[in-house]
Design a protein around this motif. Structure first.
Motif, PDB file in Angstrom:
ATOM      1  N   ALA A   1      -6.973   2.463  -3.572  1.00  0.00           N
ATOM      2  CA  ALA A   1      -7.409   2.073  -2.240  1.00  0.00           C
ATOM      3  C   ALA A   1      -7.540   3.326  -1.396  1.00  0.00           C
ATOM      4  N   SER A   2      -8.197   3.207  -0.247  1.00  0.00           N
ATOM      5  CA  SER A   2      -8.191   4.336   0.670  1.00  0.00           C
ATOM      6  C   SER A   2      -8.102   3.803   2.087  1.00  0.00           C
ATOM      7  N   GLY A   3      -7.457   4.582   2.929  1.00  0.00           N
ATOM      8  CA  GLY A   3      -7.295   4.126   4.304  1.00  0.00           C
ATOM      9  C   GLY A   3      -6.409   5.080   5.064  1.00  0.00           C
ATOM     10  N   TYR A   4      -6.058   4.693   6.273  1.00  0.00           N
ATOM     11  CA  TYR A   4      -5.102   5.507   7.018  1.00  0.00           C
ATOM     12  C   TYR A   4      -4.350   4.653   8.022  1.00  0.00           C
ATOM     13  N   GLY A   5      -3.190   5.126   8.379  1.00  0.00           N
ATOM     14  CA  GLY A   5      -2.404   4.480   9.431  1.00  0.00           C
ATOM     15  C   GLY A   5      -2.108   5.534  10.477  1.00  0.00           C
TER      16      GLY A   5
ATOM     17  N   ILE B   1       0.891  -1.167   0.000  1.00  0.00           N
ATOM     18  CA  ILE B   1       0.000   0.000   0.000  1.00  0.00           C
ATOM     19  C   ILE B   1       0.924   1.210   0.000  1.00  0.00           C
TER      20      ILE B   1
ATOM     21  N   ASP C   1     -10.849  11.193   7.191  1.00  0.00           N
ATOM     22  CA  ASP C   1      -9.850  10.296   7.788  1.00  0.00           C
ATOM     23  C   ASP C   1      -9.317   9.277   6.792  1.00  0.00           C
ATOM     24  N   LEU C   2     -10.069   8.941   5.748  1.00  0.00           N
ATOM     25  CA  LEU C   2      -9.547   8.010   4.748  1.00  0.00           C
ATOM     26  C   LEU C   2      -8.846   8.808   3.645  1.00  0.00           C
TER      27      LEU C   2
ATOM     28  N   LYS D   1      -4.860   5.933  -1.476  1.00  0.00           N
ATOM     29  CA  LYS D   1      -3.609   5.167  -1.579  1.00  0.00           C
ATOM     30  C   LYS D   1      -3.693   4.300  -2.824  1.00  0.00           C
TER      31      LYS D   1
ATOM     32  N   LYS E   1      -3.076   9.349   9.829  1.00  0.00           N
ATOM     33  CA  LYS E   1      -4.452   9.852   9.961  1.00  0.00           C
ATOM     34  C   LYS E   1      -4.849  10.635   8.721  1.00  0.00           C
TER      35      LYS E   1
ATOM     36  N   ARG F   1      -2.879   0.338  -4.136  1.00  0.00           N
ATOM     37  CA  ARG F   1      -2.513  -1.021  -3.719  1.00  0.00           C
ATOM     38  C   ARG F   1      -1.845  -1.716  -4.923  1.00  0.00           C
TER      39      ARG F   1
END
Lengths: 439, 112
Positions: B33-37, B7, B54-55, B58, B40, B60
């Motif tokens: 993709a979308s997300g956070y670690g 990612i 917050d997302l 990204k 944030k 993948r």
């Protein structure tokens, strides 16, 4: 207004400009549909745009049947005209003019005025995004234009209580060149009344409801600005120096308001945003509307500056007071309309080619004292009170009869699919079929 | 066989792709993709109203490799995707039981 059938000499130049202006103002309502449509979430953009398109059809129809007559023909108690005098425009021929001095045929004036009634109704829809039955909205549109728009337009422009011989006749004649009270204060107050009666969207203030398509908002602002030249410069009912001044002020005040909004944002939030630019454009257009021909270039700059800053600050009020005026009809149209109407009391001038009606006087900064300011404040307050009271009654009656709100389930899954049976974009609401609302 | 999944920051995709090609990798799957670690999200402001998003977007990237290549491929992705800033992403490896090539019906290492 007196029905004059003789001594009418056609002025083809003025008439051509008024036909053009009417078309420009009509374009503002689809433009508004884009402006508003881009600001809502993707699951309710079609419903938002349909409220504007619906208003074009219905209000246009009402206008030719009894609207024009009830606004500009006859007078009942200074409140409203006589809806039956020119019912169905019967009795108006191609050779009639209601404003003989302009050389513009009556039918052209009827068409031009229709576009004002249409956009005023459409403006209100921004306050009630995402949550209202389309059928109730359409009934509201017809009732509101009849019981609020037509009386206010008659009172201001049709020789009623807010005109030259009205409640301010002891002071001076009110100045509303192109509709600051009739269109913007009126629609802004009505938006507030509807937001109060109908209530907040589910998740207002806690869930993100960000604009789904900012290029739509920019496109809408561009179409509104373009059309607004017909709105303001057309309100002269002629092609001359006064309309030229109105055109120029509509350019300058609007540009300044946009810059002022952007600077305000930059200091407060850290960024100059595209939504801020589009909003500043509309705030400036709203504020210069009543003043368009009655102020000089300096006055236009001042009005744009004040409108841009104040409206940028006013859009935050709904969070503080907890009313869901979804797309800021109050923050932009009510506040901008009041700014323009009241600032006329400071900046009105008859120097150069600037224009105001007989009986009006110069503003405070142009040697006229406080007289015109007093007149403008009284007229603005009267329009606020009338529109607020009557709109609250209409909204409440519709609430207990037809009902305003779609179900919470529909509101969450998207009003487009439930109410209109379609979705704007392929990937919205896939697989969810909800049919409980039939508007 | 191993499946290496990375990612990464979307703007590093071109460099990662070139680096993998240079290392001899002949195929990959890329998806949004979308997300956070720990990074944030970020905030957006509309007419003065602040939204916390917050997302964040990204990319993948997935590569199927032989067991002995998985460490190299992981290193190549990490090196090419690295900016040193928070939010650079993660790369992980899992064991794959079987692979089939749809065109020929081959199974196992020959299908890679």
């Amino acid at each position: 207004m007196v029905l004059a059938t003789d001594a009418f000499a056609l002025d083809s130049g003025n008439t051509a400009w008024m036909l053009m202006s009417a078309s420009l103002v009509l374009l503002m309502t689809p433009g508004l549909a884009f402006f508003y449509g881009g600001m809502v979430r993707g699951k309710s953009v079609l419903n938002m745009m349909m409220m504007s398109f619906g208003a074009i059809g219905l209000v246009g129809l009402i206008w030719v049947i009894y609207g024009y007559s009830a606004t500009f023909s006859g007078d009942i108690g200074g409140i409203i005209g006589n809806p039956f005098e020119l019912f169905g425009l019967a009795g108006l021929t191609d050779d009639d003019s209601l404003m003989v001095s302009t050389g513009v045929p009556a039918l052209v004036a009827v068409g031009y005025q229709a576009t004002f009634a249409i956009i005023t109704v459409a403006l209100i829809s921004g306050a009630i995004a995402d949550r209202v039955k389309f059928g109730t909205w359409m009934v509201f549109a017809g009732v509101w234009v009849t019981l609020v728009y037509i009386p206010v337009a008659h009172m201001v422009w049709g020789g009623g209580l807010l005109g030259a011989d009205g409640i301010t006749s002891a002071l001076s004649t009110p100045i509303d060149f192109a509709g600051g009270t009739v269109v913007h204060i009126n629609a802004g107050v009505a938006g507030l009344a509807l937001a109060l009666v109908i209530g907040k969207r589910k998740g207002f203030g806690s869930e993100p409801m960000r604009p789904h398509n900012l290029p739509f908002v920019m496109l809408g602002a561009a179409l509104l600005w373009f059309g607004w030249f017909g709105f303001n410069a057309g309100s002269e009912f002629g092609a001359d120096g006064v309309s030229g001044r109105a055109w120029l002020n509509t350019l300058v005040a609007t540009g300044v308001a946009m810059l002022a909004w952007l600077v305000t944002e930059k200091f407060r939030d850290g960024h100059a945003t595209s939504l801020g630019a589009a909003s500043g454009v509309v705030a400036g257009l709203v504020a210069i509307t009543p003043a368009a021909a009655a102020v000089d270039t300096f006055g236009a700059i001042a009005i744009g500056l004040v409108a841009g800053v104040l409206c940028a600050l006013a859009v935050g009020l709904k969070y503080r007071f907890g009313y869901d005026d979804s797309l800021d009809v109050v923050g932009v149209h009510l506040v901008g309309g009041i700014v323009g109407t009241v600032l006329i009391g400071f900046f009105a001038t008859d120097q150069n080619s600037a224009w105001y009606p007989e009986g009006a006087v110069n503003g405070l900064f142009y040697g006229g004292g406080l007289t015109q300011l007093g007149t403008q404040v009284i007229v603005a307050l009267a329009a606020v009170v009338f529109s607020l009271v009557v709109t609250l009654v209409i909204a409440y009656v519709l609430k207990v009869t037809m009902g305003w709100r779609v179900s919470e389930e529909v509101e969450v899954s998207g009003i487009d699919l439930a109410v209109h049976g379609e979705t704007a974009y392929e990937n919205i609401a896939q697989g969810s079929v909800i049919k409980e609302v039939r508007a | 066989m191993k499946l290496v999944t990375g990612i990464i920051q979307p703007h590093r995709l071109d460099d990662v792709k070139s680096a993998l090609e240079a290392a001899g990798v002949r195929g990959m799957t890329v998806s949004e993709a979308s997300g956070y670690g720990r990074q944030k999200g970020h905030t957006e402001v509309y007419r003065g109203a602040e939204y916390t998003v917050d997302l964040v977007p990204k990319v993948r990237i997935e590569v199927l490799v032989d067991d002995e290549d998985s460490a190299t491929v992981t290193d190549v992705i990490v090196k090419a995707a690295q900016t040193g800033k928070i939010g650079d992403g993660k790369v992980w490896t899992v064991t794959v039981d079987d692979v089939a090539r749809v065109r020929t019906g081959e199974h196992g290492a020959g299908a890679l």
